[in-house]
Write an enzyme that holds these catalytic residues in place. Structure first.
Site, PDB file in Angstrom:
ATOM      1  N   HIS A 260       2.997  -6.630   2.343  1.00 23.56           N
ATOM      2  CA  HIS A 260       2.033  -7.694   3.020  1.00 23.56           C
ATOM      3  C   HIS A 260       2.192  -8.777   2.082  1.00 23.56           C
ATOM      4  O   HIS A 260       1.895  -8.940   0.834  1.00 23.56           O
ATOM      5  CB  HIS A 260       0.624  -7.066   2.633  1.00 23.56           C
ATOM      6  CG  HIS A 260       0.307  -5.926   3.432  1.00 23.56           C
ATOM      7  ND1 HIS A 260      -0.397  -5.901   4.818  1.00 23.56           N
ATOM      8  CD2 HIS A 260       0.446  -4.395   3.123  1.00 23.56           C
ATOM      9  CE1 HIS A 260      -0.639  -4.562   5.115  1.00 23.56           C
ATOM     10  NE2 HIS A 260       0.083  -3.637   4.141  1.00 23.56           N
TER      11      HIS A 260
ATOM     12  N   HIS B 227       6.827  -1.502   3.973  1.00 25.91           N
ATOM     13  CA  HIS B 227       6.405  -3.149   4.442  1.00 25.91           C
ATOM     14  C   HIS B 227       5.621  -3.362   3.450  1.00 25.91           C
ATOM     15  O   HIS B 227       5.062  -2.819   2.566  1.00 25.91           O
ATOM     16  CB  HIS B 227       5.641  -3.032   5.823  1.00 25.91           C
ATOM     17  CG  HIS B 227       4.509  -2.062   5.747  1.00 25.91           C
ATOM     18  ND1 HIS B 227       4.358  -0.608   5.857  1.00 25.91           N
ATOM     19  CD2 HIS B 227       3.211  -2.505   5.569  1.00 25.91           C
ATOM     20  CE1 HIS B 227       3.254  -0.320   5.677  1.00 25.91           C
ATOM     21  NE2 HIS B 227       2.323  -1.153   5.633  1.00 25.91           N
TER      22      HIS B 227
ATOM     23  N   ASN C  60       0.605  -1.080  -0.114  1.00 17.53           N
ATOM     24  CA  ASN C  60       0.075   0.108  -0.014  1.00 17.53           C
ATOM     25  C   ASN C  60       0.919   1.063   0.080  1.00 17.53           C
ATOM     26  O   ASN C  60       1.826   1.519   0.706  1.00 17.53           O
ATOM     27  CB  ASN C  60      -0.910   0.038   1.300  1.00 17.53           C
ATOM     28  CG  ASN C  60      -1.808  -1.095   1.219  1.00 17.53           C
ATOM     29  OD1 ASN C  60      -2.368  -1.790   0.225  1.00 17.53           O
ATOM     30  ND2 ASN C  60      -2.136  -1.728   2.476  1.00 17.53           N
TER      31      ASN C  60
HETATM   32  P1  5GP Z   1      -0.580  -0.520   5.860  1.00 14.87           P
HETATM   33  O1  5GP Z   1      -2.077  -0.294   6.174  1.00 14.87           O
HETATM   34  O2  5GP Z   1       0.145   0.484   6.199  1.00 14.87           O
HETATM   35  O3  5GP Z   1      -0.278  -0.876   4.405  1.00 14.87           O
HETATM   36  O4  5GP Z   1      -0.234  -1.844   6.727  1.00 14.87           O
HETATM   37  C1  5GP Z   1      -0.201  -1.949   8.048  1.00 14.87           C
HETATM   38  C2  5GP Z   1      -0.729  -3.086   8.777  1.00 14.87           C
HETATM   39  O5  5GP Z   1       0.140  -3.507   9.972  1.00 14.87           O
HETATM   40  C3  5GP Z   1      -2.000  -3.315   8.798  1.00 14.87           C
HETATM   41  O6  5GP Z   1      -2.465  -4.479   7.947  1.00 14.87           O
HETATM   42  C4  5GP Z   1      -2.168  -3.557  10.350  1.00 14.87           C
HETATM   43  O7  5GP Z   1      -3.247  -4.544  10.537  1.00 14.87           O
HETATM   44  C5  5GP Z   1      -0.739  -3.958  10.630  1.00 14.87           C
HETATM   45  N1  5GP Z   1      -0.566  -3.380  11.952  1.00 14.87           N
HETATM   46  C6  5GP Z   1      -0.802  -2.373  12.504  1.00 14.87           C
HETATM   47  N2  5GP Z   1      -0.494  -2.351  13.980  1.00 14.87           N
HETATM   48  C7  5GP Z   1      -0.099  -3.337  14.230  1.00 14.87           C
HETATM   49  C8  5GP Z   1       0.638  -4.088  15.206  1.00 14.87           C
HETATM   50  O8  5GP Z   1       0.924  -3.788  16.562  1.00 14.87           O
HETATM   51  N3  5GP Z   1       0.845  -5.404  15.356  1.00 14.87           N
HETATM   52  C9  5GP Z   1       0.819  -6.167  14.059  1.00 14.87           C
HETATM   53  N4  5GP Z   1       1.140  -7.489  14.114  1.00 14.87           N
HETATM   54  N5  5GP Z   1       0.399  -5.758  13.071  1.00 14.87           N
HETATM   55  C10 5GP Z   1       0.040  -4.359  13.095  1.00 14.87           C
END
Ligand code: 5GP
Length: 117
Positions: free
Chosen positions: A104, A102, A89
């Site tokens: 996924h 990061h 993302n």
């Molecule tokens: P983004 O939305 O920035 O692409 O992805 C961030 C991801 O990190 C999300 O899918 C969210 O669920 C995950 N995430 C956010 N905070 C935490 C956390 O404290 N621990 C873990 N394991 N995942 C997290």
């Protein structure tokens, strides 16, 4: 980014926040996403907080991005059959919430909405 508050991911790397860590080496950490969107949903994070997103990483350190993709494959072989989806993302409008690059890693049967939120 290094001047601002540490990201949640840096706090996981520093063991300030617990996570289900599935892989770690000198350059990367990977852990189960707290809100999985696929049967297997792992977040793969370079330890450096220098790059906010994959576009910055690709221009700033393409070798690290290549290594990241190799790690994603290694992890997918560890936890599944080696086939995977790798989602970056990029930008808040695309669903990015944490501005520490990061990917996924998703595998298993894909569900409706597994590409976004
Ligand atoms: P983004 O939305 O920035 O692409 O992805 C961030 C991801 O990190 C999300 O899918 C969210 O669920 C995950 N995430 C956010 N905070 C935490 C956390 O404290 N621990 C873990 N394991 N995942 C997290």
């Amino acid at each position: 980014m290094s001047q601002s508050e540490p990201s949640i991911f840096t706090r996981i790397i520093d063991r300030e926040i617990p996570a289900d860590i599935v892989f770690e080496d000198d350059l990367f950490i990977a852990f189960t996403d707290i809100a999985p969107k696929a049967p297997i949903h792992i977040v793969l994070v370079p330890k450096t907080s220098e790059y906010a997103d994959v576009v910055q990483l690709a221009s700033g350190d393409p070798e690290l991005l290549a290594q990241m993709i190799a790690r994603a494959s290694t992890i997918a072989h560890q936890v599944s059959d080696g086939q995977f989806r790798l989602v970056f993302n990029t930008g808040a409008g695309a669903g990015q919430t944490i501005f520490h690059v990061h990917g996924h890693i998703m595998s298993g049967e894909m569900t409706e909405g597994s590409l976004g939120r």
